[in-house]
Write an enzyme that holds these catalytic residues in place. Structure first.
Site, short mmCIF file in Angstrom:
data_model
loop_
_atom_site.label_atom_id
_atom_site.label_comp_id
_atom_site.label_asym_id
_atom_site.label_seq_id
_atom_site.Cartn_x
_atom_site.Cartn_y
_atom_site.Cartn_z
CE1 TYR A 78 35.53 -81.14 35.04
CE2 TYR A 78 33.84 -81.54 36.96
CZ TYR A 78 34.54 -81.75 36.03
OH TYR A 78 33.63 -82.82 35.34
CG ASP A 119 39.97 -78.66 42.78
OD1 ASP A 119 40.88 -79.14 42.82
OD2 ASP A 119 38.95 -78.84 42.10
CE LYS A 133 39.84 -85.57 35.95
NZ LYS A 133 38.42 -85.01 37.47
C1 LIG Z 1 40.23 -79.52 39.21
C2 LIG Z 1 38.87 -80.18 38.99
N1 LIG Z 1 38.08 -81.26 40.46
C3 LIG Z 1 37.40 -81.42 40.42
C4 LIG Z 1 37.06 -82.68 39.28
C5 LIG Z 1 35.87 -82.82 39.47
O1 LIG Z 1 36.65 -84.46 39.62
P1 LIG Z 1 35.34 -86.35 39.97
O2 LIG Z 1 35.17 -85.83 38.20
O3 LIG Z 1 36.37 -86.78 40.43
O4 LIG Z 1 34.62 -85.76 40.47
C6 LIG Z 1 37.50 -81.89 38.65
C7 LIG Z 1 37.23 -83.15 36.80
O5 LIG Z 1 37.58 -83.01 35.56
C8 LIG Z 1 38.31 -81.98 38.32
O6 LIG Z 1 39.07 -81.43 37.04
#
Ligand SMILES: Cc1ncc(COP(=O)(O)O)c(C=O)c1O
Length: 362
Positions: free
Chosen positions: A97, A166, A191
């Site tokens: 990400y 993740d 998500k």
């Molecule tokens: C795979 C993944 N990890 C972490 C994050 C970060 O999360 P947040 O937007 O809740 O801070 C995202 C956000 O799109 C993501 O898609």
């Protein structure tokens, strides 16, 4: 207990005071003490009953013993890396990400933590001696590449590194990394876990007592905690995770089969499960922009994992913080379109995309 039951009950019980079936929103910053310094609950940055219910539920779903929640997914990412020391080396997937990439390269590289970005979906990838942590997103965002978690866990442990996965895209419905040997699971609960695009949050789950203690201490010391309302909304959304994921999966599979037959699509990328689909449209960037502006059931927006369908252009939106040369190297084409396939009726989703294909063709 099966996961379909755990999403509804784990970590939760009727409120002991009233019998309320839903965990109440404990909207309080502090708690009365019977004697000075003697109290089960002291202060809501440290502990909050609504947050505890969410943490315990997530720990159960991932098959871990500890869940620790944060104000966002990135706050959870930040917490994991804060356990490291200057000079430590993180081997990270090369299409993580964009916000994770930015946090590593801007905030943590400055304090002397070293990051290498490699293709962790490559089965022959080697984890070098001296690695402290391996960071895998699987499936990745937006190229939806998958890694063999059990093999990565073995390779990481062989050099004394821990493996962080993740699991935001797969959710514990499709993949439970701790059972495959990972040390830590991370979620952007924003998500699929929350599932309704109404709350931002993050979580870490582990069965390692030492790591859990570090995460809890950082949660309290740094203070990036979710509020009780956010925890309540996430818990409420979580109850339907298994039925939502089944429908996301069914709809995405139908759209993938349909798009694979089309002449105006160059490539369809799908990891074989879940609700995320990426594809490259034939034509230039302008055609891709016409496409994403033409949809109505699919809202043009960042984020993913909600009940409603979303569409986006990673190069201009979610991955704009990744430098263009890096995007090109890892294969994020300017014309790559990412779909978060929602749980609407699939006929309406398909009809919406059909109009977008016509708009893109001009
Ligand atoms: C795979 C993944 N990890 C972490 C994050 C970060 O999360 P947040 O937007 O809740 O801070 C995202 C956000 O799109 C993501 O898609």
């Amino acid at each position: 207990m099966k996961i379909e039951t755990q999403v509804i009950h784990a970590g939760q019980r009727p409120d002991p005071l009233t019998g309320a079936v839903m965990t109440p929103v404990y909207q309080t910053s502090t708690y009365a003490q019977k004697h000075p310094g003697v109290a089960e609950w002291e202060y809501s940055r440290t502990h909050n009953p609504t947050r505890s219910a969410l943490q315990d539920c997530l720990a159960a779903l991932e098959g871990g013993t500890h869940g620790v929640c944060f104000a966002s997914g990135l706050a959870a990412v930040d917490t994991v890396v804060r356990t490291l020391n200057p000079g430590d080396h993180v081997v990270c997937g090369d299409d993580v990400y964009g916000g994770t990439y930015r946090l590593f390269n801007t905030v943590f590289a400055k304090v002397g933590i070293k990051f290498s970005f490699v293709d962790l979906s490559d089965p022959d990838i080697e984890i070098p001696e001296g690695t402290t942590m391996v960071w895998a997103e699987t499936p990745t965002n937006p190229l939806l590449k998958t890694s063999d978690i059990a093999a990565l866990a073995n390779k990481s442990h062989a050099v004394g590194a821990i493996l962080v996965v993740d699991n935001t895209f797969a959710t514990p419905i499709f993949q439970r990394p701790l059972e495959l040997g990972a040390d830590v699971v991370l979620h952007s609960t924003t998500k699929y876990i929350g599932g309704h695009s109404d709350v931002v949050g993050g979580a870490l789950i582990t069965s390692n007592d030492v790591l859990a203690e570090q995460f809890t201490t950082l949660q309290n010391s740094v203070g990036a905690v979710p509020g009780p309302w956010d925890c309540f909304l996430t818990l409420r959304g979580l109850k339907t995770l298994s039925v939502r994921m089944a429908r996301h999966d069914e709809n995405a599979k139908a759209l993938v089969a349909w798009m694979q037959e089309r002449d105006d699509v160059a490539t369809v990328i799908y990891p074989g499960f879940g609700g995320m689909v990426s594809f490259v449209l034939k034509g230039d960037l302008d055609a891709a922009i016409r496409f994403v502006k033409a949809t109505k059931v699919f809202t043009l927006a960042e984020s993913l994992g909600g009940v409603e369908s979303l569409i986006e252009l990673p190069a201009i939106m979610t991955h704009a913080s990744v430098p263009p040369d890096v995007r090109a190297k890892i294969g994020i084409d300017d014309g790559l379109i990412r779909l978060s396939v929602g749980i609407e009726h699939m006929d309406d989703q398909r009809a919406d995309l059909e109009k977008a294909f016509a708009a893109a063709a001009g």
